[in-house]
Write an enzyme that holds these catalytic residues in place. Structure first.
Site, PDB file in Angstrom:
ATOM      1  N   HIS A  33       0.817  -1.221   0.000  1.00 21.26           N
ATOM      2  CA  HIS A  33       0.000   0.000   0.000  1.00 21.26           C
ATOM      3  C   HIS A  33       0.849   1.269   0.000  1.00 21.26           C
ATOM      4  O   HIS A  33       0.374   2.323  -0.414  1.00 21.26           O
ATOM      5  CB  HIS A  33      -0.996   0.013   1.167  1.00 21.26           C
ATOM      6  CG  HIS A  33      -0.394  -0.270   2.490  1.00 21.26           C
ATOM      7  ND1 HIS A  33      -0.346  -1.539   3.016  1.00 21.26           N
ATOM      8  CD2 HIS A  33       0.191   0.539   3.405  1.00 21.26           C
ATOM      9  CE1 HIS A  33       0.239  -1.491   4.199  1.00 21.26           C
ATOM     10  NE2 HIS A  33       0.575  -0.252   4.453  1.00 21.26           N
TER      11      HIS A  33
ATOM     12  N   VAL B 204       2.267   6.739   4.320  1.00 25.53           N
ATOM     13  CA  VAL B 204       1.404   6.733   5.502  1.00 25.53           C
ATOM     14  C   VAL B 204       0.501   5.509   5.405  1.00 25.53           C
ATOM     15  O   VAL B 204      -0.084   5.245   4.353  1.00 25.53           O
ATOM     16  CB  VAL B 204       0.540   8.020   5.561  1.00 25.53           C
ATOM     17  CG1 VAL B 204      -0.454   7.958   6.713  1.00 25.53           C
ATOM     18  CG2 VAL B 204       1.406   9.260   5.671  1.00 25.53           C
TER      19      VAL B 204
ATOM     20  N   GLY C 239       1.450   3.553  -3.321  1.00 25.65           N
ATOM     21  CA  GLY C 239       0.545   4.596  -3.777  1.00 25.65           C
ATOM     22  C   GLY C 239       0.008   5.476  -2.662  1.00 25.65           C
ATOM     23  O   GLY C 239      -0.765   6.391  -2.917  1.00 25.65           O
ATOM     24  N   HIS C 240       0.399   5.227  -1.424  1.00 25.53           N
ATOM     25  CA  HIS C 240      -0.183   5.959  -0.284  1.00 25.53           C
ATOM     26  C   HIS C 240       0.904   6.383   0.681  1.00 25.53           C
ATOM     27  O   HIS C 240       1.030   5.785   1.751  1.00 25.53           O
ATOM     28  CB  HIS C 240      -1.190   5.066   0.430  1.00 25.53           C
ATOM     29  CG  HIS C 240      -2.136   5.803   1.317  1.00 25.53           C
ATOM     30  ND1 HIS C 240      -1.867   6.118   2.633  1.00 25.53           N
ATOM     31  CD2 HIS C 240      -3.372   6.290   1.082  1.00 25.53           C
ATOM     32  CE1 HIS C 240      -2.897   6.739   3.166  1.00 25.53           C
ATOM     33  NE2 HIS C 240      -3.824   6.857   2.248  1.00 25.53           N
ATOM     34  N   PHE C 241       1.645   7.251   0.537  1.00 22.11           N
ATOM     35  CA  PHE C 241       1.896   8.111  -0.617  1.00 22.11           C
ATOM     36  C   PHE C 241       3.354   7.928  -0.975  1.00 22.11           C
ATOM     37  O   PHE C 241       4.184   7.861  -0.070  1.00 22.11           O
ATOM     38  CB  PHE C 241       1.593   9.558  -0.257  1.00 22.11           C
ATOM     39  CG  PHE C 241       0.179   9.759   0.236  1.00 22.11           C
ATOM     40  CD1 PHE C 241      -0.860   9.871  -0.683  1.00 22.11           C
ATOM     41  CD2 PHE C 241      -0.123   9.805   1.583  1.00 22.11           C
ATOM     42  CE1 PHE C 241      -2.165  10.069  -0.244  1.00 22.11           C
ATOM     43  CE2 PHE C 241      -1.425   9.989   2.026  1.00 22.11           C
ATOM     44  CZ  PHE C 241      -2.447  10.120   1.109  1.00 22.11           C
TER      45      PHE C 241
END
Length: 155
Positions: free
Chosen positions: A55, A65, A58-60
């Site tokens: 994750h 986070v 893409g986050h971020f």
């Protein structure tokens, strides 16, 4: 060992036992171990946060986070694991998350953090369970919620 409420206190649960209890697998198994258990009344789960988790791509990308919804899922998995442990019949039941109430995210969780997840049983009725959940990093509250779940027989 029996505590004052009459529920069985259990040993800590490592990743191998979690894999025998929960149906979740990588990348969606979001607890690494349970370090304290008081029957089905309360437990403390641990999730070590690493940059290698998918994750974070893409986050971020520039400032990773952990998504709040994954913190909620870690809470639900901790609560589900202690519910299934108490039943003693691994892989014959499933726990479905039914509701999330009063969710609050207070601080970001980032790679390198160790998420400590406290779950406490508030109400038990038939196959339903309601838990109060708090997630901490280094003793600081980062998230909290109340969750309800239903235990069903696996087919």
């Amino acid at each position: 060992m029996i505590n004052t409420e009459g529920t069985k206190s259990l040993e800590a649960v490592d990743i191998e036992e979690l894999l025998s209890i929960l149906p979740h697998r990588y990348p969606f198994l979001l607890i690494d171990r349970i370090v304290e258990i008081d029957g089905e009344q309360q437990a403390i789960g641990i999730k070590n946060i690493t940059i290698n988790e998918p994750h974070f791509m893409g986050h971020f990308p520039a400032k990773p986070v952990m998504p709040g919804v994954l913190i909620l899922e870690a809470m639900a998995q901790t609560a589900g694991a202690i519910s299934l442990l108490r039943l003693g019949n691994k892989q014959t039941n499933l726990v479905y998350l039914m509701t999330v109430d009063n969710a609050k995210f207070r601080k970001p969780v980032i790679p390198g953090d160790q998420l400590k997840i406290h779950v406490r049983l508030l109400k038990k009725r038939s196959g339903m369970r309601r838990f109060s959940c708090v997630a901490e990093v280094e003793g600081v509250r980062v998230a909290e919620a109340e969750i309800a779940a239903m235990i069903i027989e696996a087919e």
